[in-house]
Design an enzyme around this catalytic site. Sequence first.
Site, mmCIF file in Angstrom:
data_model
loop_
_atom_site.group_PDB
_atom_site.id
_atom_site.type_symbol
_atom_site.label_atom_id
_atom_site.label_comp_id
_atom_site.label_asym_id
_atom_site.label_seq_id
_atom_site.Cartn_x
_atom_site.Cartn_y
_atom_site.Cartn_z
ATOM 1 N N ASP A 90 0.825 -1.028 0.043
ATOM 2 C CA ASP A 90 -0.045 -0.081 0.030
ATOM 3 C C ASP A 90 0.658 1.176 0.148
ATOM 4 O O ASP A 90 1.689 1.254 0.745
ATOM 5 C CB ASP A 90 -0.756 0.021 1.310
ATOM 6 C CG ASP A 90 -1.643 1.393 1.236
ATOM 7 O OD1 ASP A 90 -2.157 2.017 0.543
ATOM 8 O OD2 ASP A 90 -1.273 2.046 2.481
ATOM 9 N N ASP A 113 -7.490 4.767 -8.714
ATOM 10 C CA ASP A 113 -8.763 4.306 -8.288
ATOM 11 C C ASP A 113 -9.764 5.265 -7.784
ATOM 12 O O ASP A 113 -9.423 6.232 -6.736
ATOM 13 C CB ASP A 113 -8.892 3.105 -7.078
ATOM 14 C CG ASP A 113 -8.188 1.805 -7.733
ATOM 15 O OD1 ASP A 113 -8.258 1.704 -8.927
ATOM 16 O OD2 ASP A 113 -7.783 1.240 -6.918
ATOM 17 N N ASP A 149 -9.453 10.003 -15.227
ATOM 18 C CA ASP A 149 -10.542 10.109 -16.283
ATOM 19 C C ASP A 149 -11.845 10.424 -15.496
ATOM 20 O O ASP A 149 -12.995 10.672 -16.067
ATOM 21 C CB ASP A 149 -10.712 8.815 -16.930
ATOM 22 C CG ASP A 149 -11.029 7.766 -15.880
ATOM 23 O OD1 ASP A 149 -10.586 7.482 -15.072
ATOM 24 O OD2 ASP A 149 -12.350 7.343 -16.086
ATOM 25 N N THR A 186 -0.121 5.126 -20.170
ATOM 26 C CA THR A 186 -0.625 3.712 -19.282
ATOM 27 C C THR A 186 -1.879 3.015 -20.187
ATOM 28 O O THR A 186 -2.204 3.301 -20.776
ATOM 29 C CB THR A 186 -0.953 4.311 -17.921
ATOM 30 O OG1 THR A 186 -2.299 4.932 -18.021
ATOM 31 C CG2 THR A 186 -0.303 5.251 -17.187
HETATM 32 C C1 LIG Z 1 -7.097 2.134 -12.196
HETATM 33 S S1 LIG Z 1 -5.619 1.260 -11.894
HETATM 34 C C2 LIG Z 1 -4.546 2.011 -12.973
HETATM 35 C C3 LIG Z 1 -3.093 1.544 -13.282
HETATM 36 C C4 LIG Z 1 -2.203 2.130 -14.194
HETATM 37 N N1 LIG Z 1 -1.897 3.358 -13.392
HETATM 38 C C5 LIG Z 1 -2.894 2.497 -15.405
HETATM 39 O O1 LIG Z 1 -3.286 3.851 -15.641
HETATM 40 O O2 LIG Z 1 -3.124 1.660 -16.515
HETATM 41 C C6 LIG Z 1 -5.124 1.756 -10.294
HETATM 42 C C7 LIG Z 1 -4.161 0.654 -9.600
HETATM 43 O O3 LIG Z 1 -3.657 1.438 -8.555
HETATM 44 C C8 LIG Z 1 -3.421 0.402 -7.510
HETATM 45 N N2 LIG Z 1 -3.623 0.932 -6.322
HETATM 46 C C9 LIG Z 1 -4.787 1.502 -5.729
HETATM 47 N N3 LIG Z 1 -4.529 1.964 -4.491
HETATM 48 C C10 LIG Z 1 -3.073 1.766 -4.137
HETATM 49 C C11 LIG Z 1 -2.501 1.905 -3.049
HETATM 50 N N4 LIG Z 1 -2.927 2.349 -2.061
HETATM 51 N N5 LIG Z 1 -0.876 1.680 -3.267
HETATM 52 C C12 LIG Z 1 -0.485 0.973 -4.198
HETATM 53 N N6 LIG Z 1 -1.230 0.778 -5.281
HETATM 54 C C13 LIG Z 1 -2.816 1.107 -5.364
HETATM 55 C C14 LIG Z 1 -4.685 -0.742 -7.805
HETATM 56 O O4 LIG Z 1 -4.170 -2.022 -7.510
HETATM 57 C C15 LIG Z 1 -4.564 -0.599 -9.561
HETATM 58 O O5 LIG Z 1 -3.514 -1.357 -10.256
#
Ligand SMILES: C[S@@+](CC[C@H](N)C(=O)[O-])C[C@H]1O[C@@H](n2cnc3c(N)ncnc32)[C@H](O)[C@@H]1O
Length: 207
Positions: A90, A113, A149, A186
Amino acid sequence: MALKPNLIPEPALLDLPDDQGMLSWQNIFLNDQPVELEIGSGKGTFLLAAATQFPNHNFVGIEWARAYCDFAADRLRRHGLTNARMVRSDANWWIRAHVPDQSLHALHVYFPDPWPKARHHKRRLIQTSFLQQAVRILVPGGVLRVVTDHAGYFEHIRAVVGEFKLLQIIDFVPPLPAADGLLVGTNFEKKYVLQNRSFNSLALKKP
Ligand SMILES: C[S@@+](CC[C@H](N)C(=O)[O-])C[C@H]1O[C@@H](n2cnc3c(N)ncnc32)[C@H](O)[C@@H]1O
C-alpha cells in the site's frame, strides 16, 4: 488472479522487511541518479517506458495487487532494466515507512482508483495527508503529476489542492513522449482513449 504463468519478478521486485525503516536509494540502485516514484503502476507500462527512455533516472512503482506487481516486475526483468523496481504494498504505508525526506524528483499518479461512492471517498489516494507526504519526500523543484478520467475525483483533487499551500500548481507537461499523442501512455489511458473518455491532468511543484 494470475495474469501469466511462470512470472519471475526478481530481481526487479523490491521487497523490504516491514521493520527496516528508511531505505537508501543509493544502496538499492548502486548509484546517485534521480529517483521517480509511480503509485498504482498496474501492469507497469508507464514504468517500463520511462525507465527505457530515461536510463539516467531510477524508477520505482508501487502496486497493491500482487498479480499486477509481479507482472510489471517480470516485464522490467525481461527488458533487462537495472534502473527500475516494483514494490508490492500500500503506497500510503510504504512511503511513510520507507521513503526518506527529500529523496524523489518526481511522483506519478496515473488513473488512481476513483472510489466513486461517497462512503468510499476517504479511500482516495489524494488527500491532504498524501500531499503532506509528497512535500516531505520530494526534493525542492520536484513534481507530482496526476491524471484521471474521473470528473468527480478531479473535483475532489482540485478542492484538496486548493486548500494546500505547500505545493504550487504548474502546467502539466507529459513526463515522456508517449505514443499516439497519449498523455502518459498507461494501460488505462489506452483503454479509455478507445472509449472517447476525456481526461484531467494536474501538476504540482514543490517550491
Ligand atoms: C485504475 S488502476 C491504474 C493502473 C495504471 N496506473 C494505469 O493507468 O494503467 C489503479 C491501480 O492502482 C493500484 N492501487 C490502488 N491503491 C493503491 C495503493 N494505496 N497502493 C498501491 N497501489 C494502489 C490498484 O491496485 C490498481 O492497479
